[in-house]
Scaffold this motif. Structure first.
Motif, PDB file in Angstrom:
ATOM      1  N   VAL A  17      -4.016   1.502 -15.857  1.00  0.00           N
ATOM      2  CA  VAL A  17      -2.758   0.931 -15.369  1.00  0.00           C
ATOM      3  C   VAL A  17      -2.421   1.481 -13.991  1.00  0.00           C
ATOM      4  CG1 VAL A  17      -0.295   0.676 -15.826  1.00  0.00           C
ATOM      5  CG2 VAL A  17      -1.929   0.546 -17.711  1.00  0.00           C
ATOM      6  N   GLU A  18      -2.721   2.754 -13.771  1.00  0.00           N
ATOM      7  CA  GLU A  18      -2.516   3.346 -12.445  1.00  0.00           C
ATOM      8  C   GLU A  18      -3.342   2.608 -11.394  1.00  0.00           C
ATOM      9  OE1 GLU A  18      -0.980   6.465  -9.801  1.00  0.00           O
ATOM     10  OE2 GLU A  18      -0.379   5.684 -11.758  1.00  0.00           O
ATOM     11  N   ARG A  19      -4.569   2.253 -11.739  1.00  0.00           N
ATOM     12  CA  ARG A  19      -5.409   1.513 -10.790  1.00  0.00           C
ATOM     13  C   ARG A  19      -4.820   0.142 -10.489  1.00  0.00           C
ATOM     14  NH1 ARG A  19      -9.613   3.941 -13.845  1.00  0.00           N
ATOM     15  NH2 ARG A  19      -9.872   2.075 -15.129  1.00  0.00           N
ATOM     16  N   ILE A  20      -4.283  -0.512 -11.518  1.00  0.00           N
ATOM     17  CA  ILE A  20      -3.702  -1.832 -11.324  1.00  0.00           C
ATOM     18  C   ILE A  20      -2.470  -1.764 -10.421  1.00  0.00           C
ATOM     19  CG2 ILE A  20      -2.510  -3.721 -12.513  1.00  0.00           C
ATOM     20  CD1 ILE A  20      -4.370  -3.201 -14.910  1.00  0.00           C
ATOM     21  N   LEU A  21      -1.698  -0.718 -10.542  1.00  0.00           N
ATOM     22  CA  LEU A  21      -0.469  -0.583  -9.771  1.00  0.00           C
ATOM     23  C   LEU A  21      -0.692  -0.009  -8.376  1.00  0.00           C
ATOM     24  CD1 LEU A  21       1.911   0.787 -12.548  1.00  0.00           C
ATOM     25  CD2 LEU A  21       2.172  -1.395 -11.351  1.00  0.00           C
ATOM     26  N   VAL A  22      -1.774   0.731  -8.186  1.00  0.00           N
ATOM     27  CA  VAL A  22      -1.976   1.438  -6.919  1.00  0.00           C
ATOM     28  C   VAL A  22      -3.182   0.897  -6.148  1.00  0.00           C
ATOM     29  CG1 VAL A  22      -2.416   3.679  -5.843  1.00  0.00           C
ATOM     30  CG2 VAL A  22      -0.874   3.518  -7.808  1.00  0.00           C
ATOM     31  N   GLN A  23      -4.354   0.975  -6.752  1.00  0.00           N
ATOM     32  CA  GLN A  23      -5.566   0.631  -6.019  1.00  0.00           C
ATOM     33  C   GLN A  23      -5.704  -0.873  -5.784  1.00  0.00           C
ATOM     34  OE1 GLN A  23      -9.003   2.507  -7.828  1.00  0.00           O
ATOM     35  NE2 GLN A  23      -7.925   4.452  -8.076  1.00  0.00           N
ATOM     36  N   ASN A  24      -5.385  -1.674  -6.790  1.00  0.00           N
ATOM     37  CA  ASN A  24      -5.561  -3.122  -6.631  1.00  0.00           C
ATOM     38  C   ASN A  24      -4.676  -3.708  -5.530  1.00  0.00           C
ATOM     39  OD1 ASN A  24      -7.302  -2.726  -8.726  1.00  0.00           O
ATOM     40  ND2 ASN A  24      -6.274  -4.076 -10.189  1.00  0.00           N
ATOM     41  N   PRO A  25      -3.376  -3.377  -5.484  1.00  0.00           N
ATOM     42  CA  PRO A  25      -2.562  -3.902  -4.376  1.00  0.00           C
ATOM     43  C   PRO A  25      -3.041  -3.430  -3.010  1.00  0.00           C
ATOM     44  CG  PRO A  25      -1.161  -3.076  -6.138  1.00  0.00           C
ATOM     45  CD  PRO A  25      -2.559  -2.639  -6.464  1.00  0.00           C
TER      46      PRO A  25
END
Length: 303
Positions: free
Chosen positions: A286-294
């Motif tokens: 979820v951290e990746r979805i909120l941080v890295q993906n954007p």
């Protein structure tokens, strides 16, 4: 060339976004929502201030041309609250505009989009960081076709990503066929919004396989009757190898939906949606979805 995210305070490194609400609105006005306008600066400031303590670092505002963006108010709001804000150019569905506005833009949509991306929105000096357009219900009407063609032209001139409102989550494949198949926009430059509103996992997987970004936004809208399916859909997409193309947003489009007015608002994304998704995917995913993906979705090598 170096990729940057174009915020209302200028271009920043993609990592500066931090935890990002990838689709929301600080200001929004439409004849379809009379009496529910997002137009007060004090309320926008309070909403950003409420988002910050939950770990929010940035917000991407998808409000396009002619719907009350209040571009000049965005830089001071960003500076005062410490939350980065990305503004949009583009055009929504025809029902959001009067004939005079649409007539004024006839034949010059791409020019307007490029100008707002490279020079600024009106006299504000604020440059947009993405192009927002919209599809129709299970298809693309003439207006959607026209605006998407202009968006593709503006993308090719600038490199800007194209964010697409899918009406009730439909017509995702039609959008990809037009933008990427016919008009040559690289799939990773397209962000499809509102996938949660049409919980068809087969279509979601087909869309993801093109290489576009899929945004699950507006999760607080219980009237869509799909909230409970969103976590399992996100997990199915992640399990299929598409976790690096998922985005999350709040999509606050009415005054009553703001947290400062008694609604869920921007904080809901991190206060309730995030822990719910962590049950399905784990905190790291979820951290990746909120941080890295954007940080990838909105980063551009500006031309």
């Amino acid at each position: 060339m170096v990729s940057t995210v174009r915020t209302v305070l200028g271009d920043v490194p993609p990592t500066a976004l931090g935890v990002c609400d990838a689709h929301d609105h600080l200001f929004f006005r439409s004849p379809r929502l009379p009496g529910q306008e997002l137009q007060h600066v004090s309320a926008a400031r309070a909403e950003l201030a409420a988002f910050l303590p939950h770990g929010g670092n940035s917000v991407v505002q998808w409000t396009p041309y002619g719907l009350g963006r209040r571009a000049a108010d965005l830089p001071p709001l960003s500076r005062e609250t410490g939350v980065l804000v990305v503004a949009a150019t583009g055009l929504h569905q025809a029902v959001h505009y009067d004939d005079e506005t649409l007539g004024r833009l006839h034949g010059r949509l791409a020019e307007v989009f490029v100008t707002e991306l490279t020079e600024g929105i009106g006299t504000s000096g604020v440059r947009a960081g993405l192009i927002k357009v919209a599809g129709g219900f299970h298809g693309l009407d003439a207006h959607a076709n026209r605006t998407m063609r202009a968006a593709a032209e503006a993308h090719h001139a600038t490199g800007a990503p194209i964010a697409v409102h899918l009406e009730l989550g439909t017509a995702a494949l039609d959008v990809m066929d037009l933008l990427c198949g016919e008009l040559g926009v690289p799939p990773h430059r397209v962000i499809l919004g509102h996938l949660n509103r049409s919980p068809d996992i087969v279509v979601q997987l087909q869309a993801a396989e093109t290489g576009c970004y899929l945004s699950f936004d507006g999760p607080s809208r219980a009237n869509h009757a799909t909230d409970w399916r969103m976590p399992s859909a996100v997990r199915a997409l992640a399990d299929a190898g598409h976790g690096d193309r998922l985005l999350l947003g709040g999509d606050t489009t009415s005054a009553g939906a703001r947290s400062v007015d008694g609604g869920p608002g921007m904080p809901y994304l991190l206060r309730r949606v995030r822990p719910r998704l962590e049950v399905e995917l784990g905190a790291e995913a979820v951290e990746r979805i909120l941080v890295q993906n954007p940080s990838r979705a909105f980063a551009v090598e500006w031309r």
